[in-house]
Structure formats: C-alpha cells, structure tokens
Design a protein around this motif. Sequence first.
Motif, PDB file in Angstrom:
ATOM      1  N   UNK A 182      10.097  31.165  42.598  1.00 54.31           N
ATOM      2  CA  UNK A 182      10.671  32.075  41.622  1.00 54.31           C
ATOM      3  C   UNK A 182       9.340  32.779  40.664  1.00 54.31           C
ATOM      4  N   UNK A 183       8.392  33.057  41.268  1.00 52.91           N
ATOM      5  CA  UNK A 183       7.007  33.490  40.527  1.00 52.91           C
ATOM      6  C   UNK A 183       7.384  35.068  40.297  1.00 52.91           C
ATOM      7  N   UNK A 184       8.143  35.656  41.470  1.00 47.43           N
ATOM      8  CA  UNK A 184       8.430  37.066  41.030  1.00 47.43           C
ATOM      9  C   UNK A 184       9.475  37.630  40.111  1.00 47.43           C
ATOM     10  N   UNK A 185      10.397  36.511  39.461  1.00 49.59           N
ATOM     11  CA  UNK A 185      11.164  36.813  38.650  1.00 49.59           C
ATOM     12  C   UNK A 185      10.782  37.135  37.492  1.00 49.59           C
ATOM     13  N   UNK A 186      11.480  37.815  36.311  1.00 47.82           N
ATOM     14  CA  UNK A 186      10.935  38.390  35.048  1.00 47.82           C
ATOM     15  C   UNK A 186      10.704  37.137  34.392  1.00 47.82           C
ATOM     16  N   UNK A 187       9.507  37.446  33.440  1.00 49.26           N
ATOM     17  CA  UNK A 187       9.075  36.111  32.680  1.00 49.26           C
ATOM     18  C   UNK A 187       9.992  35.760  31.692  1.00 49.26           C
ATOM     19  N   UNK A 188      10.861  36.606  31.045  1.00 49.96           N
ATOM     20  CA  UNK A 188      11.785  36.067  29.972  1.00 49.96           C
ATOM     21  C   UNK A 188      13.031  35.090  30.719  1.00 49.96           C
ATOM     22  N   UNK A 189      12.798  34.983  32.067  1.00 45.63           N
ATOM     23  CA  UNK A 189      13.628  34.226  32.677  1.00 45.63           C
ATOM     24  C   UNK A 189      13.098  32.590  32.636  1.00 45.63           C
ATOM     25  N   UNK A 190      13.652  31.650  31.771  1.00 44.85           N
ATOM     26  CA  UNK A 190      13.217  30.451  31.675  1.00 44.85           C
ATOM     27  C   UNK A 190      13.300  29.513  32.724  1.00 44.85           C
ATOM     28  N   UNK A 191      12.172  28.837  33.219  1.00 45.11           N
ATOM     29  CA  UNK A 191      12.120  27.791  34.405  1.00 45.11           C
ATOM     30  C   UNK A 191      11.401  26.620  33.951  1.00 45.11           C
ATOM     31  N   UNK A 192      11.492  25.507  34.439  1.00 43.13           N
ATOM     32  CA  UNK A 192      10.851  24.581  34.002  1.00 43.13           C
ATOM     33  C   UNK A 192       9.313  24.615  34.934  1.00 43.13           C
ATOM     34  N   UNK A 193       8.597  23.537  34.529  1.00 40.61           N
ATOM     35  CA  UNK A 193       7.081  23.290  35.166  1.00 40.61           C
ATOM     36  C   UNK A 193       7.203  23.433  36.578  1.00 40.61           C
ATOM     37  N   UNK A 226      16.373  22.487  26.945  1.00 39.37           N
ATOM     38  CA  UNK A 226      14.923  22.618  27.370  1.00 39.37           C
ATOM     39  C   UNK A 226      14.297  23.712  26.485  1.00 39.37           C
ATOM     40  N   UNK A 227      15.038  24.955  26.130  1.00 38.66           N
ATOM     41  CA  UNK A 227      14.351  25.979  25.596  1.00 38.66           C
ATOM     42  C   UNK A 227      15.491  26.463  24.683  1.00 38.66           C
ATOM     43  N   UNK A 228      15.859  26.055  23.679  1.00 44.01           N
ATOM     44  CA  UNK A 228      16.885  26.602  22.749  1.00 44.01           C
ATOM     45  C   UNK A 228      16.351  27.944  22.214  1.00 44.01           C
ATOM     46  N   UNK A 229      14.991  28.177  21.857  1.00 49.05           N
ATOM     47  CA  UNK A 229      14.704  29.387  21.203  1.00 49.05           C
ATOM     48  C   UNK A 229      14.766  30.584  22.251  1.00 49.05           C
ATOM     49  N   UNK A 230      14.985  30.450  23.637  1.00 50.12           N
ATOM     50  CA  UNK A 230      14.927  31.739  24.502  1.00 50.12           C
ATOM     51  C   UNK A 230      16.278  32.058  24.592  1.00 50.12           C
ATOM     52  N   UNK A 231      17.487  31.496  23.947  1.00 50.49           N
ATOM     53  CA  UNK A 231      18.676  32.259  24.195  1.00 50.49           C
ATOM     54  C   UNK A 231      18.858  33.078  22.693  1.00 50.49           C
ATOM     55  N   UNK A 232      19.000  34.200  22.796  1.00 47.56           N
ATOM     56  CA  UNK A 232      19.263  35.070  21.463  1.00 47.56           C
ATOM     57  C   UNK A 232      20.522  35.689  21.097  1.00 47.56           C
ATOM     58  N   UNK A 233      21.630  35.223  21.757  1.00 45.57           N
ATOM     59  CA  UNK A 233      22.898  35.771  21.351  1.00 45.57           C
ATOM     60  C   UNK A 233      23.616  34.438  20.652  1.00 45.57           C
ATOM     61  N   UNK A 281      18.415  32.321  30.858  1.00 44.46           N
ATOM     62  CA  UNK A 281      18.122  32.739  29.382  1.00 44.46           C
ATOM     63  C   UNK A 281      18.349  34.223  29.320  1.00 44.46           C
ATOM     64  N   UNK A 282      18.473  35.021  30.374  1.00 42.68           N
ATOM     65  CA  UNK A 282      18.743  36.611  30.081  1.00 42.68           C
ATOM     66  C   UNK A 282      20.252  36.491  30.538  1.00 42.68           C
ATOM     67  N   UNK A 283      21.174  37.266  29.508  1.00 47.67           N
ATOM     68  CA  UNK A 283      22.355  37.362  29.690  1.00 47.67           C
ATOM     69  C   UNK A 283      22.763  38.027  30.747  1.00 47.67           C
ATOM     70  N   UNK A 284      23.745  37.934  31.744  1.00 49.64           N
ATOM     71  CA  UNK A 284      24.075  38.683  32.762  1.00 49.64           C
ATOM     72  C   UNK A 284      23.283  38.286  34.138  1.00 49.64           C
ATOM     73  N   UNK A 285      22.233  37.543  33.792  1.00 51.03           N
ATOM     74  CA  UNK A 285      21.708  36.945  35.087  1.00 51.03           C
ATOM     75  C   UNK A 285      22.122  35.347  35.131  1.00 51.03           C
ATOM     76  N   UNK A 286      22.749  35.049  36.156  1.00 54.51           N
ATOM     77  CA  UNK A 286      23.065  33.681  36.630  1.00 54.51           C
ATOM     78  C   UNK A 286      22.633  32.971  37.726  1.00 54.51           C
ATOM     79  N   UNK A 287      22.603  31.941  37.739  1.00 49.31           N
ATOM     80  CA  UNK A 287      22.015  31.071  38.883  1.00 49.31           C
ATOM     81  C   UNK A 287      22.861  30.009  39.529  1.00 49.31           C
TER      82      UNK A 287
END
Length: 548
Positions: free
Chosen positions: A468-479, A492-499, A509-515
Amino acid sequence: MPKPILLAIDDDTSVLEAVVQDLRRHYGQDYRIVRAASGAAALDICRQLKERKDTVALFLSDQRMPGMTGVDFLQQAMCIYPNAKRVLLTAYADTEAAIRAINSAKIHYYLNKPWDPPEEKLYPVLDDLLGSWKEGYKPPFEGIRVVGVRWSALDHAVRDFLSRNRIPYQWLNPETNPDALALLKEKGIDDAKLPVILFGDGTALVQPTSTEMANKVGLRTQAQQEFYDVVVVGAGPAGLAAGVYGASEGLRTLVIEAAAPGGQAGSSSKIENYLGFPEGLSGEELAKRAFLQANRLGAEFLTQKVSCIRSENQYRILTMADGQEVTCHVCLLATGVDYCKLDVPGADKLSGAGVYYGAALTEAMSCKEEAVYIVGGANSAGQAAMHFSRYADHVHMLVRGKSLENSMSKYLIDQIEATPNITVETGTEVIAMGGESHLECLTLKTPRGEEARQASSLFIFIGAAPKTDWMPEELCRDSKGFILAGPDLKAQSPKSWKLERDPYLLETSVPGIFVAGDVRFNSVKRCASAVGEGSIAIQFVHQYLATL
C-alpha cells in the motif's frame, strides 16, 4: 488450422471427378479434397503442400496413367509424406500388379474400379485407413508458443501471466528442445534475449512486459469510459464480488487488475471449504466463474497497474502506470496482500529461478520426479503441497512451528497425513540458499542442527503483507500497511476522520474510498470472507452516493 488433405490422382477426368465428388460428400467436413490429373502433377502438388507445411492424410491414385504409373507415384510420394495412407485404384486386369505393389510400394490397400456403391466398397476401406492415420497424427501446434529457459525469472513471469489469464500456450525450453532455437532463427530473433512469445500470426514479443502481453492477447488495457460510479482496484475474491454486485445493481463499474483475475486465491490448487462446492474447486475455476459473471452483468475489466489515487472535490481520480486517468465517485481498494519475502542469503538472487513466492502452479510439470520444498504451515502451503505431490517425487513441508494444528484447517492436515510422498518437518526453517544460475541447495535449521539439502524448487508461504506504499498519504494504515476503515479507523486514528457522520463500515479515512478483503486491517484472511466484504461494500457505496 488447415484441414488435412486427401489427394486424388487420375488422368481420366470423368473418373477423377467421380472420385472427388464421392470423397467430398463423405469427408469434406473434416478433410480438404485436392485433385491432380497425372502423377507428375501430383508430385508437384505434394512438394508445394510440404513447403506450406500442409498435411496429406491419404493418396488415392489410379494405376494406369501415361508417363508415371500409380505405383511409381506412390513410391515417390512416400518420400515426401511417409505417414500418409496410400491407396491404388486398379482395373481387374491390374489386380496382380497391385498385389505385388503392396510390398514394393508399401501400398496400404487397392480398390477395383468401379467402386459403386461407395457406401459399401469405398467408404468402409477409407474410414479404416483414416482412423488408423488419425491415431498417429499429431496436428502442428499453431497457438502461442513461449521460448524460454526454466531457470529465468522473466520466463516464469511470462508463463505465470499467461496461465493465470487462462491463455493457452506451448512452452519450448531450448535446453531440452533444439527445435526452439530453430524457430527463433527463422524469425531472426537473438536467442540471448529470452523469453520470446511466438504468435500464430507470425509476430513475436521479446522479453515482453505484462502490458505488451495483455494488448497482444486481447485483454483490455484502455478504459472505455472516462467516468465510472465505482472503480475497484484489484480482482481477487473481494474485487470480483464487488464487480458482480456493483454491475448487477446498475452502477457503472470498472475493475482494474495488474496481473490476472483471482488474486492470491486464484493460484490455489484447490479450495475445499468454500460454501456450495462439496467437492472443492480450484482458485482458478472460482476466479473464472466470478470474472464471467461480472462481465456478463456489465462490469468492465482493465489490465493495468494503478500508480496513484487523488481526490478532487467529490471525485476520485486514478492514474495508471501508462499515464491514462479514470475518474469515479467511489474507489474500492481490494488489492489483497503478497507473500512476505524470505530474508536469508541467496533468496533475492534466486527468486524466480527455483525460488517462488506462492503456489506458482506453472512450475508443477517441471518438478516431475524431483524433490519439492515448501515453506509455511498455513492453508495455502497445505494446498500447494497436495497439488505438487501429484507431480513431484517427494514434497517436504518446512514448518517453523511445532505442528500444523494451529495454522491449518483440519481437512488439509488429514489429507497431508494420508499422502505418502509428503513429509512435514516441524521446527525447521531455511537459513540459506545456494546456486549459480538457479537454486541448487538449501541450508536448514532443524531440531537436529544445521543440514544441507540438494534442492531445485522452493515455494514460500510465510505470511502476507499489503502493498500500500503507493496509496495517498491521507489514507490511514497501521504500522504494517493494512488499511484502517470504519470502527477500526475511529478507534485507531480518530483525528483522521473529518466529517460529522461516522465512516461507513468499510470506508477509509478518505470519504469515498472504501476497502475490502485481505488488505483491510483486522480482516479475516479467508476467501469466503473476502467475497462477503466485496459484496457488502456495494451497499455502503450506494449509501455514500446518496449523500452527494
């Protein structure tokens, strides 16, 4: 492929026409009927057919012809087409000569004229002769041929790509098949630049990339539209399920896959615990069924590698490796995971040359009567062991743990125990690999101490890691790189969600991007679970689209 030929020869045009009509009526569907009015003309036709690499199945020649008798013709034709059946047409007065010619010209049969009715006097004889000819006939292969050596990472990558995309091909190894070099020489290709793919239309690809192969074999590499409702990245079980449900529910759906439908599960030799298949099925078959289903329902598939995803307002823009871009409202990441690399001396150097990550089913036939080593103790390793046991002389499973019970399904453990040419070596790990051009030996750490083993094939299944290294930085991942989504994201990262609203169950963490699937943090690493996540992801896609 051109039909085999039945060649009729007679200087009497009325008789020749009757022969041709009878042959065409009974054999025209399976054979091409060719005629000649003399032995000399027939020999010229034979030479031309040979130059064109056509096949003659049977000669049917009259005996009494000026300039060259039927026996003389058949004797000479035998040198050009030695495997063709030879039949002599004679008058009653020539019967004795025909009998003598059976030995001298090795004629297979003679027929007296007239042969009416052909249903009784002609077809039964020719049916027997052609049936015998078919038993020894091997039609020339006119499909895709791959010329490459076994111990080559590039050659393995080419064959793996074609196999996983279900493209039939014939593999020619110059080390064991001298004809392979002759084929390259005919086309003026340097045999130092292997692998080479030869196509039936006369073209070739030298050391091709996956995109070049995809274009040539007819896989789509350019999107048909500029905008989609949902773009799925990855065509493993999760991505394929999302493709089926997205398309069936009316969403403009694009599924992008860099390698082949099926993902890691697609290389599984047999999945026996998938619901609804009591006899089990291969990962390849599961992928094929899902691909056809999604395609039939309207999902579009693209063979490309996604290099970047960016957001602009409510749109998600995906950039491919070749620079083309696709825009969508929703992006679903179903990229799965890759097997972890074995970090021991020699592993990098020999990767693809005897050392393989995953099942690498394309290598199974090459391992015939050899000893195969498999590293790992999970289901994927057990499935591979069962598959390779059908080809290899012996399969050694190297398991670091004390047993298989904690990492493998019971049905697989039972199968392995019941297979005499599989040995499970617990408390054992590979600490070094050796070999020049390919794997030749392993150094193992065992309960008895270090051991050296001769080995030419090692298949590694030691856990998996997301890429997942190529994915956008704002997309939250674990270690470890797994993507956080839904409740895990809030925890794990409550501050990353802005809505103001909470993220949907599979929303990142990016609205409109699902996994969905194995790349998601805390997912259950099972094929059925991935299918479930890919399916329910479309429900949340609909909910998200309703907010736009």
